[in-house]
Design a protein around this motif. Structure first.
Motif, PDB file in Angstrom:
ATOM      1  N   GLU A 213       0.828  -1.205   0.000  1.00  0.00           N
ATOM      2  CA  GLU A 213       0.000   0.000   0.000  1.00  0.00           C
ATOM      3  C   GLU A 213       0.864   1.258   0.000  1.00  0.00           C
ATOM      4  N   GLN A 214       2.050   1.151   0.574  1.00  0.00           N
ATOM      5  CA  GLN A 214       2.975   2.288   0.584  1.00  0.00           C
ATOM      6  C   GLN A 214       3.736   2.437  -0.728  1.00  0.00           C
ATOM      7  N   GLY A 215       3.502   1.507  -1.671  1.00  0.00           N
ATOM      8  CA  GLY A 215       4.153   1.592  -2.970  1.00  0.00           C
ATOM      9  C   GLY A 215       5.465   0.848  -3.052  1.00  0.00           C
ATOM     10  N   GLU A 216       5.778   0.021  -2.055  1.00  0.00           N
ATOM     11  CA  GLU A 216       7.020  -0.746  -2.062  1.00  0.00           C
ATOM     12  C   GLU A 216       6.966  -1.807  -3.160  1.00  0.00           C
ATOM     13  N   HIS A 217       8.094  -1.973  -3.862  1.00  0.00           N
ATOM     14  CA  HIS A 217       8.166  -2.988  -4.917  1.00  0.00           C
ATOM     15  C   HIS A 217       8.421  -4.350  -4.270  1.00  0.00           C
ATOM     16  N   ILE A 218       7.447  -5.244  -4.407  1.00  0.00           N
ATOM     17  CA  ILE A 218       7.531  -6.574  -3.808  1.00  0.00           C
ATOM     18  C   ILE A 218       7.590  -7.612  -4.921  1.00  0.00           C
ATOM     19  N   VAL A 219       8.529  -8.555  -4.808  1.00  0.00           N
ATOM     20  CA  VAL A 219       8.664  -9.627  -5.789  1.00  0.00           C
ATOM     21  C   VAL A 219       8.355 -10.949  -5.087  1.00  0.00           C
ATOM     22  N   ALA A 220       7.320 -11.639  -5.536  1.00  0.00           N
ATOM     23  CA  ALA A 220       6.915 -12.906  -4.926  1.00  0.00           C
ATOM     24  C   ALA A 220       7.587 -14.068  -5.640  1.00  0.00           C
ATOM     25  N   THR A 221       8.116 -15.008  -4.882  1.00  0.00           N
ATOM     26  CA  THR A 221       8.747 -16.181  -5.494  1.00  0.00           C
ATOM     27  C   THR A 221       7.722 -17.005  -6.271  1.00  0.00           C
ATOM     28  N   ALA A 222       6.435 -16.870  -5.918  1.00  0.00           N
ATOM     29  CA  ALA A 222       5.391 -17.603  -6.632  1.00  0.00           C
ATOM     30  C   ALA A 222       5.293 -17.160  -8.093  1.00  0.00           C
ATOM     31  N   ASP A 223       5.812 -15.983  -8.414  1.00  0.00           N
ATOM     32  CA  ASP A 223       5.782 -15.480  -9.790  1.00  0.00           C
ATOM     33  C   ASP A 223       6.881 -16.089 -10.647  1.00  0.00           C
ATOM     34  N   PHE A 224       7.754 -16.898 -10.055  1.00  0.00           N
ATOM     35  CA  PHE A 224       8.876 -17.481 -10.768  1.00  0.00           C
ATOM     36  C   PHE A 224       8.683 -18.988 -10.930  1.00  0.00           C
ATOM     37  N   ASP A 225       9.040 -19.496 -12.106  1.00  0.00           N
ATOM     38  CA  ASP A 225       9.271 -20.926 -12.248  1.00  0.00           C
ATOM     39  C   ASP A 225      10.785 -21.114 -12.407  1.00  0.00           C
ATOM     40  N   ARG A 226      11.235 -22.345 -12.520  1.00  0.00           N
ATOM     41  CA  ARG A 226      12.680 -22.592 -12.558  1.00  0.00           C
ATOM     42  C   ARG A 226      13.343 -21.924 -13.766  1.00  0.00           C
ATOM     43  N   LYS A 227      12.670 -21.974 -14.913  1.00  0.00           N
ATOM     44  CA  LYS A 227      13.244 -21.387 -16.122  1.00  0.00           C
ATOM     45  C   LYS A 227      13.413 -19.876 -15.972  1.00  0.00           C
ATOM     46  N   LYS A 228      12.389 -19.222 -15.459  1.00  0.00           N
ATOM     47  CA  LYS A 228      12.467 -17.769 -15.275  1.00  0.00           C
ATOM     48  C   LYS A 228      13.526 -17.422 -14.238  1.00  0.00           C
ATOM     49  N   ALA A 229      13.615 -18.215 -13.183  1.00  0.00           N
ATOM     50  CA  ALA A 229      14.609 -17.954 -12.143  1.00  0.00           C
ATOM     51  C   ALA A 229      16.027 -18.062 -12.706  1.00  0.00           C
ATOM     52  N   LEU A 230      16.284 -19.085 -13.499  1.00  0.00           N
ATOM     53  CA  LEU A 230      17.611 -19.250 -14.095  1.00  0.00           C
ATOM     54  C   LEU A 230      17.927 -18.096 -15.031  1.00  0.00           C
ATOM     55  N   GLY A 231      16.905 -17.592 -15.747  1.00  0.00           N
ATOM     56  CA  GLY A 231      17.123 -16.449 -16.635  1.00  0.00           C
ATOM     57  C   GLY A 231      17.504 -15.200 -15.862  1.00  0.00           C
ATOM     58  N   VAL A 232      16.849 -14.952 -14.730  1.00  0.00           N
ATOM     59  CA  VAL A 232      17.172 -13.789 -13.894  1.00  0.00           C
ATOM     60  C   VAL A 232      18.589 -13.921 -13.340  1.00  0.00           C
ATOM     61  N   ILE A 233      18.955 -15.117 -12.893  1.00  0.00           N
ATOM     62  CA  ILE A 233      20.294 -15.324 -12.361  1.00  0.00           C
ATOM     63  C   ILE A 233      21.349 -15.082 -13.450  1.00  0.00           C
ATOM     64  N   ALA A 234      21.052 -15.564 -14.663  1.00  0.00           N
ATOM     65  CA  ALA A 234      21.990 -15.353 -15.776  1.00  0.00           C
ATOM     66  C   ALA A 234      22.159 -13.868 -16.075  1.00  0.00           C
ATOM     67  N   ASP A 235      21.075 -13.106 -15.986  1.00  0.00           N
ATOM     68  CA  ASP A 235      21.148 -11.669 -16.248  1.00  0.00           C
ATOM     69  C   ASP A 235      21.983 -10.933 -15.209  1.00  0.00           C
ATOM     70  N   HIS A 236      22.126 -11.487 -14.020  1.00  0.00           N
ATOM     71  CA  HIS A 236      22.850 -10.806 -12.950  1.00  0.00           C
ATOM     72  C   HIS A 236      24.257 -11.346 -12.726  1.00  0.00           C
ATOM     73  N   THR A 237      24.671 -12.248 -13.586  1.00  0.00           N
ATOM     74  CA  THR A 237      26.037 -12.765 -13.473  1.00  0.00           C
ATOM     75  C   THR A 237      26.874 -12.287 -14.655  1.00  0.00           C
ATOM     76  N   ARG A 238      28.198 -12.167 -14.434  1.00  0.00           N
ATOM     77  CA  ARG A 238      29.094 -11.751 -15.497  1.00  0.00           C
ATOM     78  C   ARG A 238      30.460 -12.405 -15.258  1.00  0.00           C
ATOM     79  N   PRO A 239      31.213 -12.606 -16.301  1.00  0.00           N
ATOM     80  CA  PRO A 239      32.532 -13.218 -16.114  1.00  0.00           C
ATOM     81  C   PRO A 239      33.424 -12.350 -15.240  1.00  0.00           C
TER      82      PRO A 239
END
Length: 248
Positions: A213-239
């Motif tokens: 209600e205060q406008g905080e950005h909340i991310v629920a793990t229920a919105d992720f499946d394994r494929k989407k989770a791996l994609g997010v992890i790949a986007d946040h990793t770098r050599p």
């Protein structure tokens, strides 16, 4: 003298049944008696069990209305207790269920922490600010929060996390590394280095709904499946260096 005898005869006739008439001092004639008896016989034939006897008297009070009202009242009380989650409140009071449990990390992304939680099979709501990302755990029964801390720090090798738990209004914050508990922190010290909402969550001042209600950005793990989770992890990793990944 003859007149006197005539009067006596007339007076004696009053008590002579043969001379009974309609003005017989209140006695029934044969016809009236038969009519009255016929009336009684009809009443008994219509009401053999005597249910109408005393029908002009007040009937017994009908308790059906009171029973219905009592049943409705009991149902309302039961519904209210269900709304209060009485069992959960009781478990929280005696310490069998945590009131709040939060995993605190130094990650900078709520999406990344939610992805890690999904890979570790942890159900939570995640949020972040410049002080790091935190996961507000859903499973608060028994030692489930400690299990979540072990799983997260085991799956994400090398990433430490602090588990902060409120059980029976007692706050305990413990550092987990590689699935093992270690150093404990006093809440006032911990809260100075965590996202601003952590203290309010731990003390029950607010909850996830209030933060939304205060406008905080909340991310629920229920919105992720394994494929989407791996994609997010790949986007946040770098050599890094010799091709070793670095998590940002």
């Amino acid at each position: 003298m003859s007149e006197s005898r005539d009067d006596d005869k007339r007076n004696d006739g009053i008590n002579d049944p043969a001379n009974s008439s309609d003005d017989n001092g209140g006695l029934f004639s044969d016809e009236e008696l038969e009519a009255a008896l016929a009336g009684f016989e009809k009443e008994f034939a219509d009401d053999p069990d005597g249910k109408n006897v005393g029908k002009d008297e007040p009937a017994e009070s009908d308790t059906n209305g009171l029973d219905d009202a009592s049943e409705q009242s009991d149902r309302k009380i039961t519904d209210e207790l269900d709304k209060m989650d009485f069992d959960e409140e009781l478990e929280g009071l005696i310490g069998n269920r945590a009131k709040v449990a939060i995993l605190i990390t130094r990650l900078i992304s709520a999406d990344l922490l939610a992805a890690f939680c999904q890979i570790a099979d942890i159900s939570a709501d995640c949020l972040a600010d410049e002080n790091g990302a935190v996961a507000v755990l859903h499973n608060l029964d028994g030692d489930a929060p400690e299990g979540a801390a072990r799983d997260l720090t085991s799956v994400v090798n090398g990433m430490p996390a602090v588990l902060s738990v409120n059980r029976a209004d007692k706050l305990v914050s413990t550092l987990y590394v590689a699935g093992e508990p270690g150093q404990q922190f006093a809440p006032p010290v911990l809260f100075t280095t965590t996202p601003r909402c952590v203290e309010d969550l731990m003390l029950g001042i607010t909850d996830i709904s209030g933060l939304k209600e205060q406008g905080e950005h909340i991310v629920a793990t229920a919105d992720f499946d394994r494929k989407k989770a791996l994609g997010v992890i790949a986007d946040h990793t770098r050599p890094r260096g010799r091709g070793k990944p670095s998590i940002q």
